[in-house]
Design a protein around this motif. Structure first.
Motif, PDB file in Angstrom:
ATOM      1  N   LEU A  75     -39.973  35.513 -43.681  1.00 30.44           N
ATOM      2  CA  LEU A  75     -39.378  34.193 -43.458  1.00 30.44           C
ATOM      3  C   LEU A  75     -37.992  34.308 -42.830  1.00 30.44           C
ATOM      4  N   THR A  76     -37.222  35.261 -43.287  1.00 31.04           N
ATOM      5  CA  THR A  76     -35.888  35.464 -42.723  1.00 31.04           C
ATOM      6  C   THR A  76     -35.983  35.810 -41.240  1.00 31.04           C
ATOM      7  N   ALA A  77     -36.920  36.685 -40.895  1.00 32.48           N
ATOM      8  CA  ALA A  77     -37.102  37.050 -39.484  1.00 32.48           C
ATOM      9  C   ALA A  77     -37.520  35.841 -38.656  1.00 32.48           C
ATOM     10  N   ARG A  78     -38.382  34.999 -39.206  1.00 32.00           N
ATOM     11  CA  ARG A  78     -38.806  33.797 -38.487  1.00 32.00           C
ATOM     12  C   ARG A  78     -37.642  32.841 -38.262  1.00 32.00           C
ATOM     13  N   PHE A  79     -36.831  32.661 -39.304  1.00 31.27           N
ATOM     14  CA  PHE A  79     -35.683  31.763 -39.162  1.00 31.27           C
ATOM     15  C   PHE A  79     -34.658  32.328 -38.185  1.00 31.27           C
ATOM     16  N   GLN A  80     -34.459  33.638 -38.199  1.00 31.79           N
ATOM     17  CA  GLN A  80     -33.524  34.229 -37.250  1.00 31.79           C
ATOM     18  C   GLN A  80     -34.027  34.070 -35.815  1.00 31.79           C
ATOM     19  N   ALA A  81     -35.333  34.258 -35.605  1.00 33.27           N
ATOM     20  CA  ALA A  81     -35.911  34.056 -34.275  1.00 33.27           C
ATOM     21  C   ALA A  81     -35.780  32.593 -33.847  1.00 33.27           C
ATOM     22  N   ALA A  82     -36.041  31.683 -34.768  1.00 36.50           N
ATOM     23  CA  ALA A  82     -35.919  30.254 -34.467  1.00 36.50           C
ATOM     24  C   ALA A  82     -34.475  29.897 -34.121  1.00 36.50           C
ATOM     25  N   GLU A  83     -33.545  30.485 -34.832  1.00 40.73           N
ATOM     26  CA  GLU A  83     -32.126  30.203 -34.582  1.00 40.73           C
ATOM     27  C   GLU A  83     -31.715  30.697 -33.193  1.00 40.73           C
ATOM     28  N   THR A  84     -32.231  31.851 -32.800  1.00 40.10           N
ATOM     29  CA  THR A  84     -31.938  32.379 -31.469  1.00 40.10           C
ATOM     30  C   THR A  84     -32.489  31.445 -30.392  1.00 40.10           C
ATOM     31  N   LEU A  85     -33.718  31.001 -30.561  1.00 41.86           N
ATOM     32  CA  LEU A  85     -34.310  30.074 -29.596  1.00 41.86           C
ATOM     33  C   LEU A  85     -33.574  28.738 -29.588  1.00 41.86           C
ATOM     34  N   TRP A  86     -33.209  28.244 -30.771  1.00 43.41           N
ATOM     35  CA  TRP A  86     -32.480  26.976 -30.851  1.00 43.41           C
ATOM     36  C   TRP A  86     -31.154  27.088 -30.102  1.00 43.41           C
ATOM     37  N   THR A  87     -30.466  28.205 -30.248  1.00 45.63           N
ATOM     38  CA  THR A  87     -29.185  28.404 -29.560  1.00 45.63           C
ATOM     39  C   THR A  87     -29.380  28.341 -28.047  1.00 45.63           C
ATOM     40  N   GLN A  88     -30.455  28.924 -27.555  1.00 43.89           N
ATOM     41  CA  GLN A  88     -30.738  28.880 -26.124  1.00 43.89           C
ATOM     42  C   GLN A  88     -31.004  27.448 -25.658  1.00 43.89           C
ATOM     43  N   VAL A  89     -31.747  26.686 -26.443  1.00 48.46           N
ATOM     44  CA  VAL A  89     -32.024  25.289 -26.094  1.00 48.46           C
ATOM     45  C   VAL A  89     -30.732  24.471 -26.152  1.00 48.46           C
ATOM     46  N   ARG A  90     -29.937  24.678 -27.188  1.00 49.39           N
ATOM     47  CA  ARG A  90     -28.656  23.968 -27.301  1.00 49.39           C
ATOM     48  C   ARG A  90     -27.798  24.218 -26.075  1.00 49.39           C
ATOM     49  N   ASP A  91     -27.680  25.479 -25.688  1.00 52.42           N
ATOM     50  CA  ASP A  91     -26.853  25.819 -24.533  1.00 52.42           C
ATOM     51  C   ASP A  91     -27.412  25.201 -23.250  1.00 52.42           C
ATOM     52  N   ALA A  92     -28.730  25.194 -23.101  1.00 55.42           N
ATOM     53  CA  ALA A  92     -29.349  24.580 -21.920  1.00 55.42           C
ATOM     54  C   ALA A  92     -29.079  23.076 -21.900  1.00 55.42           C
ATOM     55  N   ASP A  93     -29.209  22.434 -23.056  1.00 57.33           N
ATOM     56  CA  ASP A  93     -28.927  20.995 -23.138  1.00 57.33           C
ATOM     57  C   ASP A  93     -27.463  20.708 -22.805  1.00 57.33           C
ATOM     58  N   CYS A  94     -26.578  21.524 -23.318  1.00 58.56           N
ATOM     59  CA  CYS A  94     -25.146  21.307 -23.067  1.00 58.56           C
ATOM     60  C   CYS A  94     -24.794  21.569 -21.603  1.00 58.56           C
ATOM     61  N   LYS A  95     -25.522  22.466 -20.940  1.00 60.26           N
ATOM     62  CA  LYS A  95     -25.313  22.663 -19.503  1.00 60.26           C
ATOM     63  C   LYS A  95     -25.683  21.397 -18.739  1.00 60.26           C
ATOM     64  N   VAL A  96     -26.729  20.716 -19.187  1.00 62.18           N
ATOM     65  CA  VAL A  96     -27.120  19.462 -18.561  1.00 62.18           C
ATOM     66  C   VAL A  96     -26.048  18.398 -18.822  1.00 62.18           C
ATOM     67  N   GLU A  97     -25.605  18.294 -20.064  1.00 62.28           N
ATOM     68  CA  GLU A  97     -24.621  17.266 -20.419  1.00 62.28           C
ATOM     69  C   GLU A  97     -23.275  17.454 -19.741  1.00 62.28           C
ATOM     70  N   THR A  98     -22.915  18.684 -19.437  1.00 62.10           N
ATOM     71  CA  THR A  98     -21.602  18.950 -18.845  1.00 62.10           C
ATOM     72  C   THR A  98     -21.666  19.114 -17.332  1.00 62.10           C
TER      73      THR A  98
END
Length: 133
Positions: A75-98
């Motif tokens: 479960l920890t590995a899954r959450f860490q992988a999800a967090e990495t992917l979420w960070t990439q999506v967040r950064d992509a979204d913020c690139k659009v917003e800025t």
């Protein structure tokens, strides 16, 4: 300047979640410089809270499965992988917003900081909701 007005209002709104007893750069934002400082403060605060929410989630997993080390690790590995992917999506979204702001400017950095802070606050709430009874 229109984007700066939006930025200052957003910075004030995000700064409102800080405790009233502590002084923050988001108190009495009256200038662009203060808006920039507030946005940076909000990003730093939101990222610190996000890390705490993630760490708390991992601890909840450990507490929920005290004698199941393999399950905790999986479960920890899954959450860490999800967090990495979420960070990439967040950064992509913020690139659009800025996109409208010129990279390297204070306005761009403040818009970026505000976007990251908002997304991080949302993610913290989500992580806090997982495994709650």
């Amino acid at each position: 300047m229109k984007s700066m007005a939006w930025l200052v209002l957003t910075a004030i709104a995000l700064g409102a979640h800080a405790g009233e007893e502590e002084s923050t750069p988001c108190d009495n934002v009256d200038s662009d410089q203060q808006g920039y400082a507030c946005a940076a403060y909000n990003k730093q605060t939101a990222e610190r809270e996000l890390k705490a929410a993630f760490d708390d989630l991992i601890q909840r997993i450990r507490d929920q499965y005290p004698d199941e080390g393999e399950k905790v690790e999986a479960l920890t590995a899954r959450f860490q992988a999800a967090e990495t992917l979420w960070t990439q999506v967040r950064d992509a979204d913020c690139k659009v917003e800025t996109y409208a702001e010129k990279q390297g400017t204070k306005a761009f950095q403040a818009a970026w900081d505000t976007c990251v802070a908002q997304r991080s606050d949302d993610r913290s709430e989500y992580l806090q909701s997982i495994g709650q009874q």
